[in-house]
Design a protein around this motif. Structure first.
Motif, PDB file in Angstrom:
ATOM      1  N   TRP A 174       0.845  -1.199   0.000  1.00 35.90           N
ATOM      2  CA  TRP A 174       0.000   0.000   0.000  1.00 35.90           C
ATOM      3  C   TRP A 174       0.884   1.254   0.000  1.00 35.90           C
ATOM      4  O   TRP A 174       0.689   2.171  -0.787  1.00 35.90           O
ATOM      5  CB  TRP A 174      -0.920  -0.020   1.233  1.00 35.90           C
ATOM      6  CG  TRP A 174      -1.654   1.261   1.449  1.00 35.90           C
ATOM      7  CD1 TRP A 174      -1.369   2.229   2.367  1.00 35.90           C
ATOM      8  CD2 TRP A 174      -2.788   1.737   0.705  1.00 35.90           C
ATOM      9  NE1 TRP A 174      -2.253   3.277   2.244  1.00 35.90           N
ATOM     10  CE2 TRP A 174      -3.142   2.990   1.243  1.00 35.90           C
ATOM     11  CE3 TRP A 174      -3.542   1.214  -0.347  1.00 35.90           C
ATOM     12  CZ2 TRP A 174      -4.212   3.739   0.743  1.00 35.90           C
ATOM     13  CZ3 TRP A 174      -4.607   1.968  -0.838  1.00 35.90           C
ATOM     14  CH2 TRP A 174      -4.939   3.212  -0.293  1.00 35.90           C
ATOM     15  N   THR A 190      -5.996  -1.167   1.087  1.00 36.80           N
ATOM     16  CA  THR A 190      -6.424  -1.570  -0.259  1.00 36.80           C
ATOM     17  C   THR A 190      -7.127  -0.417  -0.971  1.00 36.80           C
ATOM     18  O   THR A 190      -7.703   0.470  -0.345  1.00 36.80           O
ATOM     19  CB  THR A 190      -7.421  -2.765  -0.213  1.00 36.80           C
ATOM     20  OG1 THR A 190      -8.484  -2.430   0.677  1.00 36.80           O
ATOM     21  CG2 THR A 190      -6.754  -4.041   0.222  1.00 36.80           C
ATOM     22  N   ASN A 214     -11.883  -3.361  -1.898  1.00 34.01           N
ATOM     23  CA  ASN A 214     -11.985  -4.364  -0.840  1.00 34.01           C
ATOM     24  C   ASN A 214     -13.395  -4.927  -0.909  1.00 34.01           C
ATOM     25  O   ASN A 214     -14.339  -4.268  -0.504  1.00 34.01           O
ATOM     26  CB  ASN A 214     -11.718  -3.664   0.497  1.00 34.01           C
ATOM     27  CG  ASN A 214     -11.769  -4.601   1.680  1.00 34.01           C
ATOM     28  OD1 ASN A 214     -11.589  -5.806   1.545  1.00 34.01           O
ATOM     29  ND2 ASN A 214     -12.009  -4.039   2.864  1.00 34.01           N
ATOM     30  N   PRO A 232      -2.769  -2.318  -3.659  1.00 33.55           N
ATOM     31  CA  PRO A 232      -3.350  -3.619  -3.349  1.00 33.55           C
ATOM     32  C   PRO A 232      -4.881  -3.615  -3.408  1.00 33.55           C
ATOM     33  O   PRO A 232      -5.512  -2.581  -3.205  1.00 33.55           O
ATOM     34  CB  PRO A 232      -2.900  -3.885  -1.909  1.00 33.55           C
ATOM     35  CG  PRO A 232      -1.881  -2.847  -1.590  1.00 33.55           C
ATOM     36  CD  PRO A 232      -2.097  -1.700  -2.504  1.00 33.55           C
ATOM     37  N   VAL A 233      -5.439  -4.803  -3.659  1.00 32.94           N
ATOM     38  CA  VAL A 233      -6.881  -5.010  -3.581  1.00 32.94           C
ATOM     39  C   VAL A 233      -7.126  -6.320  -2.824  1.00 32.94           C
ATOM     40  O   VAL A 233      -6.230  -7.159  -2.685  1.00 32.94           O
ATOM     41  CB  VAL A 233      -7.545  -5.090  -4.979  1.00 32.94           C
ATOM     42  CG1 VAL A 233      -7.213  -3.883  -5.822  1.00 32.94           C
ATOM     43  CG2 VAL A 233      -7.128  -6.346  -5.723  1.00 32.94           C
ATOM     44  N   HIS A 234      -8.345  -6.494  -2.357  1.00 32.23           N
ATOM     45  CA  HIS A 234      -8.697  -7.702  -1.595  1.00 32.23           C
ATOM     46  C   HIS A 234     -10.051  -8.227  -2.038  1.00 32.23           C
ATOM     47  O   HIS A 234     -10.996  -7.448  -2.157  1.00 32.23           O
ATOM     48  CB  HIS A 234      -8.733  -7.370  -0.090  1.00 32.23           C
ATOM     49  CG  HIS A 234      -9.305  -8.471   0.769  1.00 32.23           C
ATOM     50  ND1 HIS A 234     -10.311  -8.264   1.680  1.00 32.23           N
ATOM     51  CD2 HIS A 234      -8.994  -9.799   0.843  1.00 32.23           C
ATOM     52  CE1 HIS A 234     -10.592  -9.414   2.289  1.00 32.23           C
ATOM     53  NE2 HIS A 234      -9.813 -10.344   1.806  1.00 32.23           N
TER      54      HIS A 234
END
Ligand SMILES: Cc1ncc(C[n+]2csc(CCOP(=O)(O)OP(=O)(O)O)c2C)c(N)n1
Length: 558
Positions: A88, A124, A127, A154-156
């Protein structure tokens, strides 16, 4: 459309986006793992902790510009979230998959379960929960789209079921991929021409301009344009730590890394500038030594892909919104090379500042002292890291030593650094090697940094991830020495040293036991032969360099 399981769709889509490795602690998305084996060539790297899986995915992403994928079942989800924090901070496109709650049983004290989704929120860009199998295709596409777009990050996705068992369900689905979003940058937005002209005019008219280049230059692949513009206009270039590979350290216009983990010459040149041009950097605390270098109010230009970054930290005379490579290419077209002559004296001044720094540090860079000085390791790495290597560096003292004392010699070398988390570098180096198997990967870490994920030496050996890891082993986290001296109001007590010292350990022996090659180095003359041997080895190598616990990196000049 035909009926497919979520597992088939996910395996096909990951392969379709060009994913070659996923990093995880089992077991999550088990059926998907089986489909990866049946339908794809994706390697499923199981690690000794979720955080290191996230760091491997992060190293993979930073080295290649392609999203790195990591996964954890529900009980490991927060460990994985912790590992996204560095990605991140560094704007690295990591995609995290976790198992999650089942609507039928949530709030009933299910074994191992908490609501993990909120923990991903601060680390993220996107998300989301995958609650119906029909949503696999569009949410996976959105995950890739979000990870690589604009400023990457980032992603989730949380899949229903503690291990993401939703992947066993079927629906009519099409595993459609969008190749555009398989890597950074998906788009190259063009800046408006007036803002480009304004930036060029300011740079040309300035007597003592400097460029500060950041990680956005790497994300955009803009280093050639950056160096060409600097050469055409005769402007010295400093970099952030994240942007260190924007220009080789040996280039005559390079003045070094500016900010806190920096080189004195860079801070001196930037402090003397009458115009600072920030490119692909947030001009955050680390890069500006908490906004002391340059001082706030210095005439400034900023080029960034994110409008919200423009002017956040420095009032701007020109703000240019666009892709770095596209913008710098336009500036290059417009720039008047004749104006470079006017800055001859400024370039000479910058060169003199750099020469003074070299003269001051030379005795340490060439030191034959035993125990070894870390500066000597950095100098040997400058000399011996191959032309096409990826150099991966931990934070704390490792970041200070390498940020300040190490130079890249070639535009084909890359430099990836921890954005603040100790222990990031070793697993990140393994991920970088997975992404770019044809390139040598050389990791530099302290011993405290290595301890964090030392178990991954076994992972490296098991998968034959041939990185070379150089450990600055002073049996301590001696960056903390100064801080504890201050805490004790002068010099700390002898007992205080127990707060930052460890047992003396031979990491070469530990590495050998786990299946890697371990080389122990106790004298400066042994560094080069060990590095040469390691770079030729057919297995991962840990070079354990015994260094001076009293050696402290110079602190930043303001
Ligand atoms: C996750 C995390 N926890 C704590 C820190 C604070 N920290 C920065 S450097 C350091 C010690 C570094 O020790 P080592 O890697 O051995 O390098 P040395 O200082 O000995 O050269 C610590 C604990 C951090 N950066 N990240």
């Amino acid at each position: 459309m035909k009926k497919m399981t979520g597992a088939e769709v996910l395996a096909d889509m990951l392969a379709g986006y060009g994913v070659t490795h996923v990093f995880m602690v089992p077991a999550v998305l088990r059926r998907t793992s089986a489909e990866m084996e049946r339908r794809t060539a994706i390697r499923r790297i199981h690690t000794h902790g979720e955080k290191s899986a996230a760091y491997m995915a992060d190293g993979y992403a930073r080295a290649s510009g392609r999203p790195g994928v990591c996964m954890a079942q529900v009980v490991g989800a927060l460990n994985l979230a912790a590992g996204l924090r560095d990605a991140w901070l560094a704007h690295s496109p990591v995609i995290a998959f976790t198992g999650g709650r089942d609507p039928q049983t949530k709030f009933r004290k299910v074994y191992q379960e908490v609501d993990d989704v909120p923990a991903f929120e601060p680390v993220t860009k996107f998300n989301a929960t995958v609650d119906a199998v029909e949503r696999f295709p569009d949410l996976v596409r959105q995950a890739f789209r979000a990870a690589v777009s604009g400023t990457p990050g980032p992603v989730h996705l949380q899949f229903r079921g503690n291990e993401g068992q939703i992947d066993q369900e079927e629906a009519e689905m099409e595993p459609l991929c969008e190749p555009r979003f398989a890597r950074v940058p998906p788009f190259r937005p063009e800046p408006d021409r007036a803002s480009v002209a304004a930036a060029v005019k300011l740079l040309q008219e300035a007597a003592r301009p400097v460029i500060v280049a950041g990680g956005g230059v790497r994300a955009s692949g803009a280093a050639p344009e950056l160096v060409a513009l600097a050469e055409k206009l005769g402007v010295p270039v400093a970099t952030s730590l994240n942007g260190k590979d924007s220009i080789p350290g040996t280039h005559p216009l390079a003045v070094g890394v500016v900010g806190s983990y920096s080189r004195e010459s860079a801070n001196r040149v930037v402090a003397r500038a009458d115009l600072v041009c920030f490119v692909g950097t947030e001009a955050g605390g680390m890069t500006t030594h908490f906004w002391a270098v340059p001082r706030i109010g210095v005439p400034a230009i900023q080029i960034d892909i994110d409008a919200e970054t423009l002017g956040r930290n420095y009032p701007l005379q020109a703000a240019v919104l666009g892709d770095a490579k596209t913008t710098l290419a336009l500036m290059l077209e417009q720039a008047d090379a004749a104006s470079a002559a006017r800055r001859q004296l400024w370039r000479e001044e910058a060169r003199a500042i750099c020469a003074a720094w070299h003269a001051k540090c030379r005795p340490l860079l060439e030191s034959d002292a035993v125990p070894i000085r870390p500066e000597r390791i950095c100098a040997e790495l400058t000399r011996l890291v191959p032309e096409d290597a990826i150099v991966v560096v931990d934070t704390g003292h490792a970041g200070m030593w390498m940020g300040g004392m190490f130079d890249l010699r070639s535009p084909r070398q890359s430099y990836l650094r921890s954005a603040g988390h100790l222990g990031w570098a070793f697993p990140a180096g393994l991920g970088a090697k997975c992404a770019c198997p044809e390139r040598p990967v050389v990791t530099f870490t302290g011993d405290a940094g290595l301890w964090y994920h030392i178990g991954e030496i076994e992972t490296a050996a098991r998968w034959n991830m041939r990185t070379v890891t150089v450990v600055n082993n002073n049996a301590s986290g001696n960056q903390s020495k100064r801080g504890f001296d201050r805490a004790y109001g002068g010099e700390q007590t002898e007992k205080a040293r127990e707060l930052w010292t460890y047992r003396k350990v031979d990491f070469a022996r530990i590495a050998e036991e786990m299946g890697a090659i371990g080389l122990r180095v106790e004298r400066p003359g042994e560094i080069a032969p060990a590095l040469r041997r390691a770079l030729d080895a057919d297995r991962p190598v840990v070079i354990d360099v015994v260094t001076d616990i009293e050696a402290l990196a110079p602190t930043a000049v303001a």
